[in-house]
Design a protein around this motif. Structure first.
Motif, PDB file in Angstrom:
ATOM      1  N   ASP A  27      -7.396   0.369  14.755  1.00  0.00           N
ATOM      2  CA  ASP A  27      -6.685  -1.031  14.262  1.00  0.00           C
ATOM      3  C   ASP A  27      -7.215  -1.514  13.086  1.00  0.00           C
ATOM      4  OD1 ASP A  27      -4.524  -0.399  16.047  1.00  0.00           O
ATOM      5  OD2 ASP A  27      -5.459  -2.078  17.474  1.00  0.00           O
ATOM      6  N   LYS A  28      -8.429  -1.540  13.019  1.00  0.00           N
ATOM      7  CA  LYS A  28      -9.155  -2.206  12.058  1.00  0.00           C
ATOM      8  C   LYS A  28      -9.243  -1.197  10.578  1.00  0.00           C
ATOM      9  CE  LYS A  28     -13.767  -4.196  11.991  1.00  0.00           C
ATOM     10  NZ  LYS A  28     -13.264  -5.407  11.521  1.00  0.00           N
ATOM     11  N   ALA A  31      -5.370  -1.896   9.424  1.00  0.00           N
ATOM     12  CA  ALA A  31      -5.125  -3.113   8.884  1.00  0.00           C
ATOM     13  C   ALA A  31      -5.806  -3.062   7.418  1.00  0.00           C
ATOM     14  CB  ALA A  31      -5.876  -4.160   9.582  1.00  0.00           C
ATOM     15  N   LEU A  72     -12.147  -7.600   6.623  1.00  0.00           N
ATOM     16  CA  LEU A  72     -11.569  -6.948   7.638  1.00  0.00           C
ATOM     17  C   LEU A  72     -12.079  -5.284   7.848  1.00  0.00           C
ATOM     18  CD1 LEU A  72      -7.633  -6.943   6.747  1.00  0.00           C
ATOM     19  CD2 LEU A  72      -8.834  -8.111   8.808  1.00  0.00           C
ATOM     20  N   ALA A 133       1.230  -5.139   6.695  1.00  0.00           N
ATOM     21  CA  ALA A 133      -0.165  -5.661   6.605  1.00  0.00           C
ATOM     22  C   ALA A 133      -0.388  -6.826   7.689  1.00  0.00           C
ATOM     23  CB  ALA A 133      -0.691  -5.928   5.234  1.00  0.00           C
ATOM     24  N   GLN A 136      -0.166  -5.275  11.115  1.00  0.00           N
ATOM     25  CA  GLN A 136      -1.429  -4.879  11.421  1.00  0.00           C
ATOM     26  C   GLN A 136      -2.667  -5.608  11.714  1.00  0.00           C
ATOM     27  OE1 GLN A 136      -1.530  -1.692  12.050  1.00  0.00           O
ATOM     28  NE2 GLN A 136       0.137  -0.737  10.918  1.00  0.00           N
ATOM     29  N   VAL A 137      -2.548  -6.679  10.922  1.00  0.00           N
ATOM     30  CA  VAL A 137      -3.753  -7.890  11.023  1.00  0.00           C
ATOM     31  C   VAL A 137      -3.379  -8.479  12.736  1.00  0.00           C
ATOM     32  CG1 VAL A 137      -5.019  -9.851  10.454  1.00  0.00           C
ATOM     33  CG2 VAL A 137      -4.193  -7.907   8.744  1.00  0.00           C
TER      34      VAL A 137
END
Length: 183
Positions: A27-28, A31, A72, A133, A136-137
């Motif tokens: 996930d990081k 993002a 991020l 984005a 995703q964050v």
């Protein structure tokens, strides 16, 4: 000159700022990869002659997106480097630009479809990538702490890009294509 390829990612892993390695589908990575894609679309907008007067604000946005990406991509407890920071005035700058454009364009009376001029369409592509984005964050924030200013900035940036698309429509005397639902 050092080579651009390190072969370190050949097994599907990548390094974070601070040295940890994680899967490229984490996930990081999703993002900050989406923030990077957004930055590229802002570059497309910035390079257009129609946006020459906005080049400075678009460059500022790109700088802030790099700041967001760096944050991020880091593991704070492992990072020994001082990273650039995001501040509330960065969001206020977007709000100021949104207000300026909003005063100059007609009120919105219907949903608008992307199109009418290539730069309008590019602004809409950037807007949709900004929204992705942001999603995703949000997903990342479920598993680790995320600076709330990042979400706020991405949310405001998508608003800015929507208003920018309408401003470009006006400046280019392009048709604003409204959605007319079938009945």
């Amino acid at each position: 000159m050092p080579k651009i390829y390190t072969k370190g990612g050949d097994t599907g892993q990548t390094s974070l700022v601070g040295g940890s390695r994680i899967s490229k589908d984490h996930d990081k990575i999703e993002a900050y990869g989406t923030v990077d894609e957004l930055n590229a679309w802002i570059g497309v907008l910035s390079d257009a002659p129609e946006n020459a007067e906005r080049k400075n604000i678009l460059k500022e946005i790109q700088d802030r997106l790099f700041t967001i990406g760096a944050e991020l991509a880091s593991v704070p407890e492992q990072n020994r480097k001082k990273l650039p920071e995001l501040f509330e005035p960065d969001i206020e700058l977007l709000e100021k630009e949104i207000d300026l454009y909003s005063e100059a364009i007609p009120p919105l009376r219907a949903f608008v479809l992307p199109g009418g001029h290539p730069q309008v369409s590019f602004a809409h592509v950037a807007r949709t990538v900004a929204r992705r984005a942001e999603r995703q964050v949000i997903r990342l924030s479920r598993s680790e702490p995320v600076n709330p200013l990042i979400l706020k900035y991405l949310n405001r940036l998508s608003d800015y890009l929507f208003v920018l698309s309408r401003k470009i429509t006006q400046e280019q005397n392009a048709p604003e294509i409204t959605w007319k639902p079938r009945h």
